[in-house]
Enzyme design. Structure first.
Site, PDB file in Angstrom:
ATOM      1  N   ASN A  28       2.047  16.254  19.814  1.00 57.83           N
ATOM      2  CA  ASN A  28       3.266  15.963  20.559  1.00 57.83           C
ATOM      3  C   ASN A  28       4.164  17.191  20.508  1.00 57.83           C
ATOM      4  O   ASN A  28       4.777  17.493  19.488  1.00 57.83           O
ATOM      5  CB  ASN A  28       3.967  14.753  19.935  1.00 57.83           C
ATOM      6  CG  ASN A  28       5.253  14.392  20.667  1.00 57.83           C
ATOM      7  OD1 ASN A  28       5.548  14.912  21.743  1.00 57.83           O
ATOM      8  ND2 ASN A  28       6.026  13.482  20.089  1.00 57.83           N
ATOM      9  N   LYS A  48       6.872  17.683  22.070  1.00 60.23           N
ATOM     10  CA  LYS A  48       8.279  17.297  22.183  1.00 60.23           C
ATOM     11  C   LYS A  48       9.010  18.212  23.184  1.00 60.23           C
ATOM     12  O   LYS A  48       8.437  18.638  24.173  1.00 60.23           O
ATOM     13  CB  LYS A  48       8.934  17.265  20.801  1.00 60.23           C
ATOM     14  CG  LYS A  48       8.184  16.355  19.818  1.00 60.23           C
ATOM     15  CD  LYS A  48       8.920  16.139  18.527  1.00 60.23           C
ATOM     16  CE  LYS A  48       8.109  15.209  17.624  1.00 60.23           C
ATOM     17  NZ  LYS A  48       8.842  14.865  16.378  1.00 60.23           N
ATOM     18  N   HIS A 103       8.024   6.119  20.501  1.00 59.75           N
ATOM     19  CA  HIS A 103       8.301   7.112  19.464  1.00 59.75           C
ATOM     20  C   HIS A 103       9.705   6.890  18.908  1.00 59.75           C
ATOM     21  O   HIS A 103      10.624   6.494  19.621  1.00 59.75           O
ATOM     22  CB  HIS A 103       8.168   8.525  20.032  1.00 59.75           C
ATOM     23  CG  HIS A 103       8.118   9.588  18.982  1.00 59.75           C
ATOM     24  ND1 HIS A 103       9.253  10.055  18.348  1.00 59.75           N
ATOM     25  CD2 HIS A 103       7.084  10.269  18.438  1.00 59.75           C
ATOM     26  CE1 HIS A 103       8.910  10.973  17.464  1.00 59.75           C
ATOM     27  NE2 HIS A 103       7.594  11.127  17.495  1.00 59.75           N
ATOM     28  N   GLU A 144      12.054   8.787  18.161  1.00 64.49           N
ATOM     29  CA  GLU A 144      13.137   9.533  18.806  1.00 64.49           C
ATOM     30  C   GLU A 144      13.580   8.844  20.086  1.00 64.49           C
ATOM     31  O   GLU A 144      14.752   8.949  20.479  1.00 64.49           O
ATOM     32  CB  GLU A 144      12.681  10.968  19.064  1.00 64.49           C
ATOM     33  CG  GLU A 144      12.572  11.773  17.776  1.00 64.49           C
ATOM     34  CD  GLU A 144      11.545  12.885  17.800  1.00 64.49           C
ATOM     35  OE1 GLU A 144      11.289  13.458  16.735  1.00 64.49           O
ATOM     36  OE2 GLU A 144      10.990  13.165  18.876  1.00 64.49           O
ATOM     37  N   GLU A 192       4.244   6.091  12.235  1.00 62.94           N
ATOM     38  CA  GLU A 192       5.056   7.264  11.920  1.00 62.94           C
ATOM     39  C   GLU A 192       6.302   6.823  11.149  1.00 62.94           C
ATOM     40  O   GLU A 192       7.282   6.385  11.753  1.00 62.94           O
ATOM     41  CB  GLU A 192       5.479   7.980  13.207  1.00 62.94           C
ATOM     42  CG  GLU A 192       4.331   8.581  13.992  1.00 62.94           C
ATOM     43  CD  GLU A 192       4.822   9.573  15.026  1.00 62.94           C
ATOM     44  OE1 GLU A 192       4.464  10.749  14.918  1.00 62.94           O
ATOM     45  OE2 GLU A 192       5.581   9.182  15.920  1.00 62.94           O
ATOM     46  N   GLY A 232       9.491  15.301  11.031  1.00 61.49           N
ATOM     47  CA  GLY A 232      10.260  16.527  11.142  1.00 61.49           C
ATOM     48  C   GLY A 232      11.088  16.872   9.919  1.00 61.49           C
ATOM     49  O   GLY A 232      11.899  17.798   9.954  1.00 61.49           O
ATOM     50  N   SER A 260       5.166  14.579   9.754  1.00 67.57           N
ATOM     51  CA  SER A 260       4.971  15.858   9.044  1.00 67.57           C
ATOM     52  C   SER A 260       3.525  16.075   8.624  1.00 67.57           C
ATOM     53  O   SER A 260       3.251  16.699   7.586  1.00 67.57           O
ATOM     54  CB  SER A 260       5.901  15.948   7.826  1.00 67.57           C
ATOM     55  OG  SER A 260       7.259  15.974   8.236  1.00 67.57           O
TER      56      SER A 260
END
Length: 322
Positions: free
Chosen positions: A78, A80, A162, A164, A232, A238, A278
């Site tokens: 991904n 992003k 996701h 985010e 996740e 991140g 990560s």
């Protein structure tokens, strides 16, 4: 080499089958998780023909792939909101020259603006995913991208749910479910993301949160064909923090058990459950050794061609001498 029969192994795991209910999983590491692992392991041995894949590439030695599910190892990158035309050209060059293990499905998800550039120059060995899509056909929806437009560019997959999108953009379970259902109806595969916030993990709600998000997908999806689940943990995305292999395996096993109890044993077996948060070249091998981790959804490390290739090739960590 003496090998124990699957029937004798299964008999050792016999015992009263536990009933399933969500309250059993209200804590982070509930004692009842042993019953989940037992149920998952018992199912593993009962379906050993589809769960053990043997290779005889070396004379006098076999390789056993330690996967609880029957699906092929899956690694997605991904990208992003990262990249320029020049940096993406360099990344594509690195990926095109990388040697990738053959028994892995590999997907990358560039920003929308660069999908056409990537599709036109990236090896066919790697499929293209989008990072988002709309809930239906295109029209007067400023800033959105329709599934039909993604198909026109050659996308095979889309990442949905996701964290985010959930926690920054504000998408809820129902909205994400609608997107997933429409994408599947148009023959676009869905990488369905689930995962808990740090405060939810600390409050012992990891499984409650993941199961609620799974249920939203289950309620909306016409079929689980062409769906990959990506666990996740939000606190690991991140941040440089990563769930330990044991923590990840614990959740993956519980997710597979939820699918078995609430959808079907067949879906639980064939649905890939991949880890994100990560994941990188340093930790992927240890994570990949866990039987319910069927691959990875990679963020920052997917922007580095050689490192992403090493994550793809971590499938070899699943092969143990027998």
């Amino acid at each position: 080499m003496a090998v124990a029969s699957t029937s004798s192994l299964a008999s050792q795991l016999s015992g009263p089958k536990s009933s399933y209910s969500c309250p059993q999983f209200s804590g982070l590491r509930p004692s009842s998780l042993n019953s989940v692992s037992l149920s998952t392991t018992r199912s593993f041995f009962q379906n050993v023909d589809s769960h053990l894949r043997l290779s005889s590439s070396q004379k006098g030695c076999r390789a056993v792939v330690t996967m609880a599910g029957s699906g092929k190892f899956f690694v997605g990158g991904n990208w992003k909101c990262n990249g320029t035309k020049d940096s993406i050209s360099k990344l594509i060059s690195d990926l095109n020259s990388a040697k990738l293990e053959s028994d892995v499905d590999v997907v990358v998800a560039p920003p929308f603006l660069y999908i056409d550039q990537v599709k036109s120059s990236l090896t066919d060995r790697i499929e293209i995913s989008a990072q988002n899509c709309w809930t239906g056909k295109g029209g007067a929806f400023t800033g959105e991208i329709s599934v039909e437009q993604l198909k026109d560019l050659g996308c095979k997959w889309v990442i949905l749910g996701h964290s985010e999108r959930r926690h920054i953009i504000g998408e809820n379970d129902e909205f994400i479910g609608k997107k997933a259902a429409y994408a599947l109806s148009q023959n676009i595969g869905v990488i369905a993301c689930i995962g808990e916030l740090l405060e939810e993990r600390e409050a012992g709600k990891t499984f409650d949160v993941c199961f609620q998000q799974l249920k939203a997908f289950a309620d909306a999806l016409p079929s689980w064909d062409n769906v990959v689940i990506a666990y996740e943990p939000v606190w690991a995305i991140g941040t440089g923090k990563v769930a330990t292999p044991e923590q990840a395996q614990e959740v993956h096993a519980a997710v597979r058990d939820w699918l078995s109890k609430n959808v079907s044993a067949e879906v639980a077996s064939k649905t890939r459950i991949i880890y994100g948060g990560s994941a990188n070249g340093s930790n992927c091998s240890d994570l990949a050794k866990k039987e319910d981790i069927d691959g990875f959804l990679v963020g920052g490390a997917s922007l580095k061609g050689p490192e992403f290739a090493s994550i793809v090739n971590s499938v070899t960590s699943k092969k143990v001498a027998a």
